[in-house]
Design a protein around this motif. Sequence first.
Motif, short mmCIF file in Angstrom:
data_model
loop_
_atom_site.label_atom_id
_atom_site.label_comp_id
_atom_site.label_asym_id
_atom_site.label_seq_id
_atom_site.Cartn_x
_atom_site.Cartn_y
_atom_site.Cartn_z
N ILE A 412 4.93 44.12 33.14
CA ILE A 412 5.60 44.43 34.41
C ILE A 412 4.91 43.76 35.59
CG2 ILE A 412 4.33 46.53 35.00
CD1 ILE A 412 8.15 45.90 35.30
N GLN A 413 3.66 43.34 35.43
CA GLN A 413 2.95 42.64 36.51
C GLN A 413 3.66 41.35 36.89
OE1 GLN A 413 0.23 43.27 38.37
NE2 GLN A 413 -0.33 45.24 37.47
N ALA A 414 4.49 40.80 36.00
CA ALA A 414 5.22 39.56 36.30
C ALA A 414 6.06 39.69 37.55
CB ALA A 414 6.11 39.18 35.11
N ILE A 415 6.47 40.91 37.86
CA ILE A 415 7.35 41.15 39.01
C ILE A 415 6.62 40.95 40.33
CG2 ILE A 415 7.05 43.61 39.53
CD1 ILE A 415 10.11 43.85 39.16
N THR A 416 5.28 40.95 40.29
CA THR A 416 4.49 40.81 41.52
C THR A 416 4.35 39.37 41.96
OG1 THR A 416 2.36 40.64 40.39
CG2 THR A 416 3.15 42.85 40.87
N ASN A 417 4.81 38.42 41.14
CA ASN A 417 4.62 37.00 41.47
C ASN A 417 5.90 36.21 41.21
OD1 ASN A 417 3.32 34.60 42.21
ND2 ASN A 417 2.62 34.23 40.11
N PRO A 418 6.94 36.42 42.01
CA PRO A 418 8.21 35.71 41.78
C PRO A 418 8.08 34.21 42.00
CG PRO A 418 8.28 36.90 43.86
CD PRO A 418 7.02 37.31 43.18
N GLU A 419 8.72 33.45 41.12
CA GLU A 419 8.75 32.00 41.25
C GLU A 419 9.75 31.58 42.32
OE1 GLU A 419 8.45 27.86 40.66
OE2 GLU A 419 7.10 29.48 40.07
N LYS A 420 10.90 32.25 42.33
CA LYS A 420 11.97 31.90 43.26
C LYS A 420 12.84 33.13 43.48
CE LYS A 420 14.42 27.48 43.95
NZ LYS A 420 13.31 26.90 44.73
N ILE A 421 13.34 33.27 44.69
CA ILE A 421 14.22 34.39 45.05
C ILE A 421 15.51 33.84 45.62
CG2 ILE A 421 14.48 36.42 46.55
CD1 ILE A 421 11.33 36.54 46.54
N TYR A 422 16.62 34.38 45.15
CA TYR A 422 17.94 33.99 45.67
C TYR A 422 18.58 35.19 46.35
CZ TYR A 422 17.66 29.63 43.05
OH TYR A 422 17.29 28.40 42.58
N LEU A 423 19.05 34.98 47.57
CA LEU A 423 19.76 36.00 48.33
C LEU A 423 21.14 35.48 48.68
CD1 LEU A 423 19.65 38.76 49.91
CD2 LEU A 423 19.01 37.39 51.91
N ALA A 424 22.17 36.16 48.21
CA ALA A 424 23.55 35.75 48.49
C ALA A 424 23.78 34.28 48.13
CB ALA A 424 23.93 36.01 49.94
N GLY A 425 23.18 33.86 47.03
CA GLY A 425 23.41 32.51 46.52
C GLY A 425 22.51 31.43 47.09
N SER A 426 21.66 31.76 48.04
CA SER A 426 20.77 30.76 48.66
C SER A 426 19.32 31.05 48.31
CB SER A 426 20.94 30.76 50.18
OG SER A 426 22.24 30.37 50.55
#
Length: 453
Positions: A412-426
């Motif tokens: 679950i620690q993987a969630i603390t270091n996102p590679e990329k985040i998309y919001l509303a497709g961007s």
Amino acid sequence: MKATAIASSLLLASSISFALETKKNDYDLRIDNVQILTRNAEGFSEKSRIYIQGDRIARITPMTRTALPAENTHDAQGKYAIPGLIDLHVHLSASGSTYENYQHLPLEANLNNHLYYGVTTVTDLLMSSDMMRSVLQLTNSAPRVFASGPAFTNPKGHGTQFGVKVHEIDSIEQISASWDAHLSYQPKLTKAIIETFDGTAIPLSDDVLKEIGKRSQSANLPFFVHVSTLEDGKRAIRAGATALAHGINFEPVDNEFIKLMQQNKVTYIPTLSVYHNQGDEHENQSIGQLDLAPIHPKMKACLFSEVKAPKTIRALAWQKKSIAYNNVIKLAKAGIRISAGSDSGNPYSPHGLGLISEILALHKAGLSNQQVLLATTYFAAQTLNASEDMGSISQGKRADFILLNKNPIENIQAITNPEKIYLAGSAVKRTKLIEKNYATTPIGFSCESSSEN
């Protein structure tokens, strides 16, 4: 002449058909080689393609299918996609600082914090009328806000001390006018407060609670009720609560409570971290070891330097944390829907970071990684009556999701270091969020003196 007209019409129809077919395959973004979390969080799909049009997921196909054209493409290189995180309990009017060295940050900075950590939807449970108007003007560049607006509480009760409008109710006759005012704010849910402060205050009556619950159900608004004791929890459930905002932290839940939760399909939002973060930081520096990048330097100095031991209710909560943990596990085993809420805005629960620490607290309590993922995605969306639009990654839903380098079901620690985040497709530019936050000057006292900055 007639034949020419028919031929022209056929040619026009053919052109329109060709244009529609071209448009059908003309996507804004295609993400290749991505493994997608299943709705029940039991595992990840085979490597797939996600097609995005506007703010929506237009199509998902396996990599074995021929790729369709898109204006932009991204090779995820086998990374893991999970839905954007949902925080079911925040206070955007506060920043997460201590009361002794209070720092105030504007709405935008608090939302930037959430987005940096992959939180794409928040539920605000005590918001002023002015802030409600600001929320209605938010665009797709900010996390979505499900706001209750002013809460319902007893005269001079909990919620009145924060300087924002609340609906103070002590009889059913007062509800009608307050309810009309409630609806005028265009809320996405209703919040009521039961808080006796260990028997020193008179809370909302059962009749009042039931009437608010009835009106919420008629308006299709989820009904969140702030509780602290086991008996308050039972009263809230009987009044029609959709969710308990806060868990039962100081006494074990009993069979009657569990049956009421099961029968009424109520969501349990334990908010462990808001009670435990200061004690955890004082003893273990657990929060300060996380990624603090978007937290303003002044805020970091006030929160994570020479942390004092908690006092009163927080000290008691830290001492008795095993009770809160055991209640979470007992309810989960009984099939109760556990969801994640940070109560961020309170001391040692900065926005965004608060939900990350809540996720880790639920894991520490004993929930499996699958249960933790569901708590902050699909189960949270169900609680908001919004699972058709968010909470999982599938065709037609809003394109809010996170790419992770490692499998969060395994760690679950993987969630603390996102590679990329998309919001509303961007794709979210996380460094820009940091820059914006650092350019904002918190309003409040310094940590070193009582002089105004």
